[in-house]
Design an enzyme around this catalytic site. Structure first.
Site, PDB file in Angstrom:
ATOM      1  N   LEU A  97      37.200  45.392  50.992  1.00  0.00           N
ATOM      2  CA  LEU A  97      38.181  46.030  50.285  1.00  0.00           C
ATOM      3  C   LEU A  97      39.178  46.655  51.193  1.00  0.00           C
ATOM      4  O   LEU A  97      38.865  47.404  52.296  1.00  0.00           O
ATOM      5  CB  LEU A  97      37.621  47.517  49.601  1.00  0.00           C
ATOM      6  CG  LEU A  97      36.532  47.069  48.451  1.00  0.00           C
ATOM      7  CD1 LEU A  97      35.614  48.195  48.121  1.00  0.00           C
ATOM      8  CD2 LEU A  97      37.074  46.485  47.075  1.00  0.00           C
ATOM      9  N   THR A  98      40.490  46.174  51.134  1.00  0.00           N
ATOM     10  CA  THR A  98      41.578  46.544  52.272  1.00  0.00           C
ATOM     11  C   THR A  98      41.846  48.054  52.129  1.00  0.00           C
ATOM     12  O   THR A  98      41.888  48.685  50.995  1.00  0.00           O
ATOM     13  CB  THR A  98      42.891  45.726  51.952  1.00  0.00           C
ATOM     14  OG1 THR A  98      42.534  44.322  52.102  1.00  0.00           O
ATOM     15  CG2 THR A  98      43.758  46.026  52.918  1.00  0.00           C
ATOM     16  N   LYS A 115      36.082  32.536  50.337  1.00  0.00           N
ATOM     17  CA  LYS A 115      36.521  33.288  49.162  1.00  0.00           C
ATOM     18  C   LYS A 115      37.409  32.732  48.432  1.00  0.00           C
ATOM     19  O   LYS A 115      38.705  32.551  49.016  1.00  0.00           O
ATOM     20  CB  LYS A 115      36.569  35.009  49.376  1.00  0.00           C
ATOM     21  CG  LYS A 115      36.737  35.581  47.993  1.00  0.00           C
ATOM     22  CD  LYS A 115      36.753  37.133  48.307  1.00  0.00           C
ATOM     23  CE  LYS A 115      36.960  37.639  46.880  1.00  0.00           C
ATOM     24  NZ  LYS A 115      37.300  39.261  47.100  1.00  0.00           N
ATOM     25  N   CYS A 158      43.678  35.552  48.783  1.00  0.00           N
ATOM     26  CA  CYS A 158      44.112  36.857  49.133  1.00  0.00           C
ATOM     27  C   CYS A 158      45.541  36.680  48.239  1.00  0.00           C
ATOM     28  O   CYS A 158      46.427  35.624  48.709  1.00  0.00           O
ATOM     29  CB  CYS A 158      44.613  37.313  50.420  1.00  0.00           C
ATOM     30  SG  CYS A 158      45.526  38.878  50.782  1.00  0.00           S
ATOM     31  N   ASP A 171      35.515  42.473  37.714  1.00  0.00           N
ATOM     32  CA  ASP A 171      35.187  43.499  36.585  1.00  0.00           C
ATOM     33  C   ASP A 171      33.700  43.904  36.366  1.00  0.00           C
ATOM     34  O   ASP A 171      33.117  43.990  35.252  1.00  0.00           O
ATOM     35  CB  ASP A 171      35.586  42.665  35.080  1.00  0.00           C
ATOM     36  CG  ASP A 171      37.003  42.165  35.316  1.00  0.00           C
ATOM     37  OD1 ASP A 171      38.077  42.966  36.064  1.00  0.00           O
ATOM     38  OD2 ASP A 171      37.509  41.314  34.446  1.00  0.00           O
ATOM     39  N   ALA A 219      33.737  45.065  43.445  1.00  0.00           N
ATOM     40  CA  ALA A 219      34.990  45.427  44.218  1.00  0.00           C
ATOM     41  C   ALA A 219      35.348  46.718  43.872  1.00  0.00           C
ATOM     42  O   ALA A 219      34.939  47.656  44.296  1.00  0.00           O
ATOM     43  CB  ALA A 219      35.934  44.355  44.337  1.00  0.00           C
ATOM     44  N   ASN A 248      32.521  37.134  40.951  1.00  0.00           N
ATOM     45  CA  ASN A 248      33.521  38.253  41.296  1.00  0.00           C
ATOM     46  C   ASN A 248      34.374  38.475  40.287  1.00  0.00           C
ATOM     47  O   ASN A 248      35.234  37.800  40.026  1.00  0.00           O
ATOM     48  CB  ASN A 248      34.197  38.232  42.502  1.00  0.00           C
ATOM     49  CG  ASN A 248      35.081  39.281  43.054  1.00  0.00           C
ATOM     50  OD1 ASN A 248      36.152  39.266  43.499  1.00  0.00           O
ATOM     51  ND2 ASN A 248      34.736  40.779  42.888  1.00  0.00           N
ATOM     52  N   HIS A 306      36.754  34.317  42.715  1.00  0.00           N
ATOM     53  CA  HIS A 306      37.408  35.540  42.134  1.00  0.00           C
ATOM     54  C   HIS A 306      37.626  35.116  40.692  1.00  0.00           C
ATOM     55  O   HIS A 306      38.559  34.085  40.705  1.00  0.00           O
ATOM     56  CB  HIS A 306      38.326  36.280  42.765  1.00  0.00           C
ATOM     57  CG  HIS A 306      38.691  37.566  42.303  1.00  0.00           C
ATOM     58  ND1 HIS A 306      39.795  38.327  42.922  1.00  0.00           N
ATOM     59  CD2 HIS A 306      38.701  37.942  40.950  1.00  0.00           C
ATOM     60  CE1 HIS A 306      40.140  39.297  42.070  1.00  0.00           C
ATOM     61  NE2 HIS A 306      39.276  39.114  41.081  1.00  0.00           N
ATOM     62  N   GLN A 310      35.511  39.453  57.513  1.00  0.00           N
ATOM     63  CA  GLN A 310      36.162  38.493  56.852  1.00  0.00           C
ATOM     64  C   GLN A 310      37.466  38.180  57.665  1.00  0.00           C
ATOM     65  O   GLN A 310      38.271  39.535  58.200  1.00  0.00           O
ATOM     66  CB  GLN A 310      36.452  39.080  55.321  1.00  0.00           C
ATOM     67  CG  GLN A 310      37.290  37.989  54.700  1.00  0.00           C
ATOM     68  CD  GLN A 310      37.912  38.564  53.320  1.00  0.00           C
ATOM     69  OE1 GLN A 310      38.786  39.498  52.993  1.00  0.00           O
ATOM     70  NE2 GLN A 310      36.959  38.159  52.367  1.00  0.00           N
TER      71      GLN A 310
END
Length: 732
Positions: A385-386, A508, A469, A573, A597, A571, A538, A438
């Site tokens: 998580l950025t 990812k 990303c 929800d 996340a 990944n 994702h 990461q």
């Protein structure tokens, strides 16, 4: 620590005049900002089924406020004042107002004068009473400062102590470790220090880095990175073996007929058929490596690297095609020693001896059985998580049940250049028993060298490559989601990185770049062969960003397309234990685990809910205790001096910009809460719960003052991320 709030609990009934004022946008005689939801129908008149169908949170009617008026507390006072009105101004508006300012030309005309004035102002600020010299603060003796009178910081202890704000309640974080506090008199908990902490500080020379943190960048190695003198023998050998560097690269780069091997045979450098990816993405095969020019919103120049011509094996639809990267077969070189090749490349490596670079490549390449393995099955995986997924936040999640943690995304180029801010993202706490980092990059040499460097300098259990990303700055530089449109480069990055690693490599991905053109399934049959141990999917495209719901049906298709040895992680929800069970406990599910996340940002106790299989109706006081735990970890990580307190406050406010979206279980008609639900205006069961549900940054600042004391003068907070996933302006 007990706190008294300024308003009492409960809600008083409104008189007809007050109700009329509320409908006109005024409560209690004060102007109240009308919410964007004011044009929507009154939720109190809608059924639960209608609310859920329209993605609106079905909150019990006794907790609803007047439709269309955002009420921050039961009295309807928003907490916004003219003094703090800048808090909610967007960065775009601030930039626009600055560009339209008539003084802008003067700033350019007198730029040099302004720089001199700024420098002198900064110099005087450093000399001010608030900025005490660190050596003087630790030793209490101005004569100990090696710079003497030339020091730019204040040496007057009496002046500093006279203006120092009162200590914060609680104990210094250094007391838990038993080490002397490195901040001494500047610590905001200096009153709790023992005498020997100050007296012995000059002898022990305590470090600003906590003893229980690892992966600290060595200063001598950082200086080598600054001078671009880092050595990466394994990565360079792997890149040469693949024909992506040095002599092999020059010989393999043929414009007309492709790279040549022994007996003039063409070399296969990609196992992904071009037509397969072209059909999935809607991009023609000839333009797969030119999509940077046509990416939506791309303004950066196209980055190109010379590479061997792509030649696929077998028919166009042969998805089982293999890549033969044996250097003895694919590369025809003269009898040149490895040391001579290194000298031509400008690399000094005394241990190379007379071995050929191909021998080093074969010796450094581990057998798959020799590589370390991680079993991801049924483990609770906290996503990268950025900004908010920092070390203190990961410590909180570990205490609440998370099994696997991963550091924030770090850019390969910045790591190779020795940027301190980027290396700080790799730090690991001793409580993180399964920890990965990461990295993100758009070129094989960047990623492979970074992976080798991290394994040599850091303690990690796995390395993850972010190829999903969606940020424009990352995509426009050929990294992140952009690699979904560049299958050959994606394969080169994975193969080059896996060839130099001893730890597991994970990647990812998103399901695709453009909405409706999913392509992740085309990579699944080959990832394990390339060297990937686990892949995270994702369930959204790059174009979706974080809007709409994740496509779990397509995630299941990707799982079915993968080989049995490849661990697939879903990944998107995950907000409750029922979501976890739905994706993992369903008969026939082949997912190894799920990555959590934004659900962890809104309710970090989701890990406890999953392990205990319950919906936790957590109280506001328990949530405040979690925030206090985060603050204590933040002070230990960023420092307990005035600067460390404000850095901790900043990241706490960033977290609250997500956490306020959580709706308590006891207030919902239907549980669990969904990630895309839009909460109406409501109040909580007590004052603190109401304040925690506020959308106003002013109330988030008040919560931070409960834990970290008053904010400094002229304090302004602007959230770095927009927390609403349903914000149309953010998601296009």
């Amino acid at each position: 620590m007990n706190f008294m709030l300024d308003f009492s609990g409960g809600v008083e009934s409104l008189s007809p005049d007050e109700e009329k004022e509320a409908k006109e946008g005024r409560v209690g005689g004060e102007d109240v900002e009308m919410s964007d939801r004011s044009a929507k129908p009154d939720v109190s008149s809608m059924t639960v089924e209608e609310l859920v169908a329209k993605a609106r949170a079905p909150i019990k009617k006794e907790f609803l406020t007047i439709a269309g008026v955002r009420v921050v507390n039961p009295h309807g006072v928003t907490g916004r004042s003219e003094k703090n009105d800048k808090t909610l101004i967007s960065k775009r508006k601030l930039k626009k107002s600055r560009l339209e300012s008539p003084a802008l030309g003067q700033e350019f005309n007198f730029g040099f004068i302004a720089f001199i004035a700024w420098h002198e102002t900064g110099k005087s600020a450093r000399k001010s009473a608030t900025n005490i010299c660190a050596v003087v603060a630790k030793t209490r003796d101005p004569s100990k400062c090696p710079y003497g009178d030339k020091c730019q910081f204040n040496h007057n202890l009496d002046v500093y102590m006279a203006q120092k704000p009162p200590d914060l309640p609680g104990n210094c974080p250094s007391l838990e470790s038993g080490e002397p506090c490195s901040y001494s008199l500047t610590c905001r908990f200096a009153g709790t220090h023992k005498d020997f902490y100050v007296l012995e500080s000059s002898k022990k020379k305590p470090s600003n880095v906590p003893a229980n943190e690892r992966n600290i960048l060595r200063k001598d190695y950082q200086k080598l990175l600054w001078k671009n003198k880092g050595q990466y023998p394994k990565a360079d050998a792997q890149l040469r073996a693949m024909g992506l560097m040095g002599k092999a690269f020059k010989l393999n780069t043929v414009d007309d007929e492709g790279p040549k091997g022994p007996d003039d045979q063409q070399v296969i450098v990609s196992s992904i058929p071009v037509t397969t990816v072209a059909e999935a993405t809607g991009i023609s095969g000839n333009n797969l490596d030119k999509t940077e020019q046509s990416l939506p919103g791309s303004t950066a120049k196209t980055h190109r690297t010379k590479r061997p011509k792509v030649i696929t094996k077998g028919s166009a639809m042969d998805t089982n095609a293999e890549v033969d990267l044996n250097p003895d077969k694919n590369v025809q070189l003269e009898d040149t020693s490895f040391s001579q090749l290194l000298q031509e490349e400008g690399v000094n490596m005394p241990t190379a001896g007379k071995h050929h670079w191909r021998t080093l490549y074969l010796e450094s390449k581990l057998n798959p059985r020799e590589k370390k393995l991680i079993d991801f099955r049924d483990k609770l995986y906290l996503a990268t998580l950025t900004t908010v997924g920092n070390l203190p936040f990961r410590r909180v999640c570990k205490s609440l049940g998370a099994d696997i943690t991963c550091g924030e995304m770090a850019m390969c180029r910045n790591l190779l250049q020795g940027a301190s801010s980027e290396w700080a993202l790799l730090r690991r706490h001793s409580s993180e028993d399964i920890f990965g980092v990461q990295i993100c990059g758009g070129f094989p040499d960047h990623v492979a060298r970074t992976a080798e460097m991290i394994e040599r300098e850091c303690e990690v259990d796995f390395i993850d490559i972010n190829m999903g990303c969606p940020i424009d700055l990352v995509v426009n530089n050929g990294a992140g989601s952009c690699l979904l449109t560049k299958p050959q480069r994606l394969e080169q990055i994975v193969r080059a990185t896996a060839g130099v690693m001893e730890h597991p490599l994970t990647v990812k991905l998103r399901i695709g770049y453009y909405e409706g053109r999913n392509c992740a399934h085309t990579f699944m049959p080959n990832l394990y062969e390339w060297g990937v141990s686990a892949v995270t999917i994702h369930g959204r495209t790059r174009q979706q960003r974080y809007s709409k719901l994740a496509n779990w049906d397509y995630v299941a298709d990707c799982v079915n397309a993968a080989t049995d040895k490849l661990q697939v992680i879903g990944n998107g929800d995950i907000m409750a234990y029922t979501d976890w069970d739905e994706h993992l406990r369903t008969p026939g599910s082949k997912l190894s685990t799920c990555m959590i996340a934004r659900g962890a940002l809104m309710k970090p106790w989701i890990f406890t809910e999953i392990k205990e299989s319950r919906h936790w109706d957590i109280s506001s006081s328990e949530r405040l205790d979690i925030l206090r735990q985060y603050v204590n970890a933040g002070l230990a990580h960023w420092g307990s001096d005035a600067k460390g307190v404000e850095v901790t406050r900043k990241f706490l406010l960033e977290w609250l910009s997500y956490m306020h979206r959580y709706i308590p279980v006891g207030l919902l008609e239907v549980v669990p809460q969904r990630l895309n639900w839009r909460p109406p205006s409501y109040f909580g069961r007590n004052d603190l719960e109401t304040m925690m549900a506020s959308e106003s940054a002013v109330d988030w600042i008040k919560i931070s003052e409960f834990l970290l004391g008053p904010v400094p003068p002229n304090f302004i907070f602007q959230p770095k991320h927009k927390s609403n996933s349903y914000d149309q302006a953010e998601n296009g």
